[in-house]
Design a protein around this motif. Structure first.
Motif, PDB file in Angstrom:
ATOM      1  N   ILE A 123       3.317  11.214  -1.719  1.00 17.60           N
ATOM      2  CA  ILE A 123       2.433  11.913  -2.365  1.00 17.60           C
ATOM      3  C   ILE A 123       1.909  10.890  -3.586  1.00 17.60           C
ATOM      4  O   ILE A 123       0.750  10.786  -3.672  1.00 17.60           O
ATOM      5  CB  ILE A 123       2.943  13.178  -3.070  1.00 17.60           C
ATOM      6  N   ALA A 124       2.501  10.122  -4.084  1.00  9.30           N
ATOM      7  CA  ALA A 124       2.417   9.371  -5.382  1.00  9.30           C
ATOM      8  C   ALA A 124       1.480   8.200  -4.707  1.00  9.30           C
ATOM      9  O   ALA A 124       0.700   7.824  -5.402  1.00  9.30           O
ATOM     10  CB  ALA A 124       3.722   8.763  -5.956  1.00  9.30           C
ATOM     11  N   VAL A 125       1.784   7.631  -3.591  1.00  5.51           N
ATOM     12  CA  VAL A 125       0.613   6.621  -2.978  1.00  5.51           C
ATOM     13  C   VAL A 125      -0.474   7.438  -2.747  1.00  5.51           C
ATOM     14  O   VAL A 125      -1.528   6.487  -2.997  1.00  5.51           O
ATOM     15  CB  VAL A 125       1.319   6.104  -1.725  1.00  5.51           C
ATOM     16  N   ILE A 126      -0.312   8.574  -2.065  1.00  2.00           N
ATOM     17  CA  ILE A 126      -1.782   9.125  -1.625  1.00  2.00           C
ATOM     18  C   ILE A 126      -2.563   9.350  -2.953  1.00  2.00           C
ATOM     19  O   ILE A 126      -3.903   9.358  -2.762  1.00  2.00           O
ATOM     20  CB  ILE A 126      -1.536  10.315  -0.953  1.00  2.00           C
ATOM     21  N   ASN A 127      -1.912   9.854  -4.017  1.00  2.00           N
ATOM     22  CA  ASN A 127      -2.427  10.355  -5.084  1.00  2.00           C
ATOM     23  C   ASN A 127      -3.312   8.997  -5.803  1.00  2.00           C
ATOM     24  O   ASN A 127      -4.269   8.909  -6.388  1.00  2.00           O
ATOM     25  CB  ASN A 127      -1.434  10.701  -6.324  1.00  2.00           C
ATOM     26  N   ALA A 128      -2.384   8.088  -5.740  1.00  2.00           N
ATOM     27  CA  ALA A 128      -2.798   6.698  -6.358  1.00  2.00           C
ATOM     28  C   ALA A 128      -4.428   6.564  -5.584  1.00  2.00           C
ATOM     29  O   ALA A 128      -5.253   5.742  -6.389  1.00  2.00           O
ATOM     30  CB  ALA A 128      -2.131   5.615  -6.161  1.00  2.00           C
ATOM     31  N   ILE A 129      -4.382   6.316  -4.243  1.00  2.00           N
ATOM     32  CA  ILE A 129      -5.345   5.906  -3.436  1.00  2.00           C
ATOM     33  C   ILE A 129      -6.698   7.089  -3.881  1.00  2.00           C
ATOM     34  O   ILE A 129      -7.983   6.488  -4.255  1.00  2.00           O
ATOM     35  CB  ILE A 129      -5.175   5.983  -2.030  1.00  2.00           C
ATOM     36  N   GLY A 130      -6.473   8.203  -3.920  1.00  2.00           N
ATOM     37  CA  GLY A 130      -7.202   9.513  -4.474  1.00  2.00           C
ATOM     38  C   GLY A 130      -7.825   9.129  -5.616  1.00  2.00           C
ATOM     39  O   GLY A 130      -9.182   9.168  -6.106  1.00  2.00           O
ATOM     40  N   ARG A 131      -6.940   8.713  -6.783  1.00  2.00           N
ATOM     41  CA  ARG A 131      -7.437   8.290  -8.019  1.00  2.00           C
ATOM     42  C   ARG A 131      -8.164   7.200  -8.041  1.00  2.00           C
ATOM     43  O   ARG A 131      -9.293   7.193  -8.785  1.00  2.00           O
ATOM     44  CB  ARG A 131      -6.303   8.164  -9.114  1.00  2.00           C
ATOM     45  N   ALA A 132      -8.039   6.230  -7.371  1.00  2.00           N
ATOM     46  CA  ALA A 132      -8.807   5.013  -7.363  1.00  2.00           C
ATOM     47  C   ALA A 132     -10.324   5.217  -6.752  1.00  2.00           C
ATOM     48  O   ALA A 132     -11.190   5.056  -7.580  1.00  2.00           O
ATOM     49  CB  ALA A 132      -8.127   3.906  -6.456  1.00  2.00           C
ATOM     50  N   ASN A 133     -10.255   5.881  -5.633  1.00  2.00           N
ATOM     51  CA  ASN A 133     -11.749   6.415  -5.181  1.00  2.00           C
ATOM     52  C   ASN A 133     -12.576   7.263  -5.837  1.00  2.00           C
ATOM     53  O   ASN A 133     -13.881   7.444  -5.704  1.00  2.00           O
ATOM     54  CB  ASN A 133     -11.267   6.783  -3.826  1.00  2.00           C
ATOM     55  N   THR A 134     -11.673   8.197  -6.869  1.00  2.00           N
ATOM     56  CA  THR A 134     -12.560   9.262  -7.556  1.00  2.00           C
ATOM     57  C   THR A 134     -13.067   8.248  -8.968  1.00  2.00           C
ATOM     58  O   THR A 134     -14.209   8.669  -9.504  1.00  2.00           O
ATOM     59  CB  THR A 134     -11.581  10.245  -7.831  1.00  2.00           C
ATOM     60  N   GLU A 135     -12.160   7.529  -9.574  1.00  2.00           N
ATOM     61  CA  GLU A 135     -12.435   7.060 -10.910  1.00  2.00           C
ATOM     62  C   GLU A 135     -13.303   5.826 -10.651  1.00  2.00           C
ATOM     63  O   GLU A 135     -14.330   5.531 -11.557  1.00  2.00           O
ATOM     64  CB  GLU A 135     -11.364   6.659 -11.581  1.00  2.00           C
ATOM     65  N   ALA A 136     -13.451   4.953  -9.849  1.00  2.00           N
ATOM     66  CA  ALA A 136     -14.050   3.781  -9.636  1.00  2.00           C
ATOM     67  C   ALA A 136     -15.443   4.062  -9.148  1.00  2.00           C
ATOM     68  O   ALA A 136     -15.824   4.980  -8.318  1.00  2.00           O
ATOM     69  CB  ALA A 136     -13.506   2.821  -8.702  1.00  2.00           C
ATOM     70  N   LYS A 137     -16.503   3.356  -9.597  1.00  2.00           N
ATOM     71  CA  LYS A 137     -17.970   3.649  -9.597  1.00  2.00           C
ATOM     72  C   LYS A 137     -18.368   3.526  -7.900  1.00  2.00           C
ATOM     73  O   LYS A 137     -18.902   4.238  -7.433  1.00  2.00           O
ATOM     74  CB  LYS A 137     -18.844   2.885 -10.255  1.00  2.00           C
ATOM     75  N   ASN A 138     -17.543   2.504  -7.276  1.00  2.00           N
ATOM     76  CA  ASN A 138     -17.692   2.061  -6.062  1.00  2.00           C
ATOM     77  C   ASN A 138     -16.685   2.820  -4.975  1.00  2.00           C
ATOM     78  O   ASN A 138     -16.584   2.591  -3.678  1.00  2.00           O
ATOM     79  CB  ASN A 138     -17.478   0.697  -5.871  1.00  2.00           C
ATOM     80  N   GLY A 139     -16.095   3.981  -5.633  1.00  2.00           N
ATOM     81  CA  GLY A 139     -15.253   4.681  -4.848  1.00  2.00           C
ATOM     82  C   GLY A 139     -15.795   5.513  -3.740  1.00  2.00           C
ATOM     83  O   GLY A 139     -16.629   6.009  -4.053  1.00  2.00           O
ATOM     84  N   ASP A 140     -15.018   5.767  -2.856  1.00  2.00           N
ATOM     85  CA  ASP A 140     -15.373   6.817  -1.608  1.00  2.00           C
ATOM     86  C   ASP A 140     -14.742   8.183  -2.040  1.00  2.00           C
ATOM     87  O   ASP A 140     -13.770   8.401  -1.566  1.00  2.00           O
ATOM     88  CB  ASP A 140     -15.153   6.405  -0.454  1.00  2.00           C
ATOM     89  N   ALA A 141     -15.500   9.102  -2.752  1.00  2.00           N
ATOM     90  CA  ALA A 141     -15.203  10.456  -2.755  1.00  2.00           C
ATOM     91  C   ALA A 141     -14.617  11.038  -1.685  1.00  2.00           C
ATOM     92  O   ALA A 141     -13.694  11.968  -1.714  1.00  2.00           O
ATOM     93  CB  ALA A 141     -16.135  11.310  -3.476  1.00  2.00           C
ATOM     94  N   GLY A 142     -15.536  11.099  -0.389  1.00  2.00           N
ATOM     95  CA  GLY A 142     -14.984  11.667   0.783  1.00  2.00           C
ATOM     96  C   GLY A 142     -13.926  11.175   1.242  1.00  2.00           C
ATOM     97  O   GLY A 142     -12.891  11.907   1.838  1.00  2.00           O
ATOM     98  N   TYR A 143     -13.381   9.955   1.222  1.00  2.00           N
ATOM     99  CA  TYR A 143     -12.305   9.460   1.777  1.00  2.00           C
ATOM    100  C   TYR A 143     -11.346   9.825   0.735  1.00  2.00           C
ATOM    101  O   TYR A 143     -10.222  10.446   1.336  1.00  2.00           O
ATOM    102  CB  TYR A 143     -12.441   7.939   1.705  1.00  2.00           C
ATOM    103  N   ALA A 144     -11.241   9.882  -0.452  1.00  2.00           N
ATOM    104  CA  ALA A 144     -10.389  10.508  -1.271  1.00  2.00           C
ATOM    105  C   ALA A 144     -10.151  11.921  -0.997  1.00  2.00           C
ATOM    106  O   ALA A 144      -8.884  12.294  -0.912  1.00  2.00           O
ATOM    107  CB  ALA A 144     -10.744  10.385  -2.993  1.00  2.00           C
TER     108      ALA A 144
END
Length: 548
Positions: A123-144
């Motif tokens: 869960i910690a790893v998946i949360n980290a991936i979700g956080r990265a894609n949500t916060e970064a301008k170039n992140g993919d919200a759908g992927y998160a």
């Protein structure tokens, strides 16, 4: 003796691990409270004792990113990956940093590797991936959303943070309903999770719905009196509304947050909110003198706003120019560009640059309500500047982004195009108006006028059907209220049939229609008499029509 010593070592390791975990949790708590300075210090102490602590390394990197120290975060993750290259959490952290650099493909590879190595179960790893894609301008919200939602199905799942991140990803997609639903699921797992209530409030904040977001922030404080972000939001809300409430919330915020230069700036800005402009200027200047290049660039903006309120546009522009020269690109907010546009408009010759600033403000603002307000302000500025084409373009954009555009929005868009002499476009828009609002006169009126503007000599007869329709609709809807529209339409048709078609009989028919709706119309009676007067005979026995 060896056995005894081994037991002591085992005990030391066993009891040290919960203590160390508690320290990591304390750092994460600071991060949750948005006390990033304290979070950084906590994780640095943990790593000083154990440089290989992966959790502390990841969270230190996140804290550094929040503190805008991207270079330090990158160096930290690169060094950690050199010795722990297969650590999924570090891979996720580095992927997030790469997103900030625009390296989307490299970041995605990091994320997929992290998921593969953790078998998509951590869960910690998946949360980290979700956080990265949500916060970064170039992140993919759908992927998160995809990865985080899958995590909620893992056996034993109990992470409100995951639902918060899902909600944040939906917010990035401008789906407020799904975001609120996700935040509510976080509260279902932990009813005292103040961050979830705060997040709900921020959704409604973007919609300018104070009846919901103010109580939401207040509830967050009740859930956790140490939750500083909610105090800050309330301070900011009351900043231009109630200086006493703003100061009270600021003081409460200051009591539970880190002492930072940003806190000094907010304290100084309260002088502006209290309309103590001279004090605001002197205080800001004192910080600039004391800190030099290290001073928060917003002090220049604070001085600019203060001079503007003192009706000193020259000094206001000078300090705002300094602010734009010193502020980092990611430090600007939409209101900065709007203020710059309105300030530039006070100096003739800057209209184009002012409109460019409005465009930047609109592009930067992701909150729907404030973005639409910016568009309205930009359109009004374009109109005032005499640029009706630009006004029409902005109103068109505004109409398409509004969730429920009104008849007034559609009318304004069409009328701006008419004023910009874009007559075919205006005609098309007002035909849409007729389809949507068939029982209102405006669509019929302006399609007729737009057609007339395209055929000023009447030679093509473009406006004839439109004026016939306008006359019919005016008498159907309300012959008294819309008498003038009917009369104008019939006179247009009289001119067309008499002057262009040379059809005196049809012209006379339309004069009779004028007299039906307006029996006392002297012009209609006079013209009818002229048309009906026998033609004078020419010397050769011919006749000549009197109506030319």
């Amino acid at each position: 003796m060896k056995k005894y010593l081994s037991s002591l070592v085992f005990a030391a390791v066993t009891f040290a691990q919960p203590l160390l975990a508690q320290n990591v949790d304390q750092g994460k708590k600071f991060f949750y409270y948005e006390r990033y300075k304290s979070a950084r210090e906590t994780f640095e102490k943990i790593l000083a004792a154990n440089p290989n602590d992966i959790n502390a390394t990841y969270w230190l990197g996140q804290s550094l990113l929040e503190l805008k120290d991207t270079a330090a975060a990158k160096a930290l993750y690169q060094k950690a990956l050199a010795s722990n290259g297969n650590a999924p959490l570090l891979l996720a952290g580095m992927g997030g940093l790469e997103l900030t650099e625009g390296k989307k493909d490299e970041a995605r590879q990091r994320f997929e590797t992290a998921l593969s190595m953790s078998k998509s179960k951590d869960i910690a790893v998946i949360n980290a991936i979700g956080r990265a894609n949500t916060e970064a301008k170039n992140g993919d919200a759908g992927y998160a959303i995809e990865k985080l939602t899958a995590a909620t199905q893992i056996k034993g799942f109990n992470s409100p943070e995951t639902w918060i991140l899902i909600g944040d990803a939906y917010r990035k997609q401008v789906d407020g309903g799904a975001a609120v639903s996700s935040y509510q699921k976080a509260l279902a797992l932990d009813p005292n999770y103040a961050g979830a209530k705060q997040a709900i409030g921020k959704v409604y904040l973007t919609q300018r719905n104070a009846e919901i977001f103010v109580p939401a922030f207040e509830d967050a404080i009740k859930m956790d009196p140490n939750y500083g972000p909610a105090y800050f939001e309330l301070y900011y809300y009351y900043f231009n509304r109630d200086i006493n409430k703003a100061k009270d919330y600021f003081d409460k915020y200051a009591a539970v947050t880190d002492v930072t230069p940003a806190l000094d700036y907010e304290r100084s800005s309260l002088l502006f909110a209290a309309r103590r402009y001279d004090e605001a200027i002197s205080t800001a200047n004192s910080y600039i003198s004391k800190l030099g290049d290290q001073a928060d660039p917003r002090y220049y903006k604070l001085i600019a706003y203060s001079y503007n309120e003192k009706n000193d546009s020259i000094n206001a522009k000078k300090y705002l120019d300094d602010y734009f020269a010193k502020q980092k690109e990611d430090g600007f907010v939409p209101k900065d560009y709007e203020f710059r546009a309105t300030l530039l408009s006070k100096f003739p010759g800057n209209e184009a640059e002012a409109m460019a600033s409005f465009d930047k403000a609109i592009a930067l603002d992701t909150a729907q309500a404030s973005r639409m307000e910016l568009m309205s302000n930009a359109a009004a500025f374009a109109k005032k500047s005499g640029n009706r084409q630009l006004e029409a373009d902005i109103l068109g954009r505004l109409y398409t982004v509004k969730p429920n555009p009104s008849n007034v929005d559609l009318y304004n868009w069409g009328f701006a195009n008419y004023q910009a002499q874009r007559y075919p476009t205006a005609d098309s828009i007002f035909n849409v108006y007729i389809e949507k609002y068939p029982n209102e006169i405006f669509g019929y009126l302006w399609t007729a006028r737009a057609k007339q503007a395209q055929d000023t000599t009447m030679s093509q007869g473009l406006a004839v059907p439109a004026y016939e329709r306008l006359a019919t609709k005016a008498t159907e809807l309300d012959p008294v209220k819309y008498k003038q529209q009917a009369v104008t339409s019939y006179f247009y048709l009289v001119s067309y049939y008499n002057d262009i078609k040379k059809d005196k009989a049809t012209a006379t028919k339309y004069l009779d229609k004028v007299l039906e709706v307006d029996p006392g119309n002297a012009d209609a009676s006079r013209i009818k008499d002229i048309l009906n007067k026998p033609a004078k005979k020419s010397p050769a026995g011919g006749s000549k029509s009197p109506a030319k």
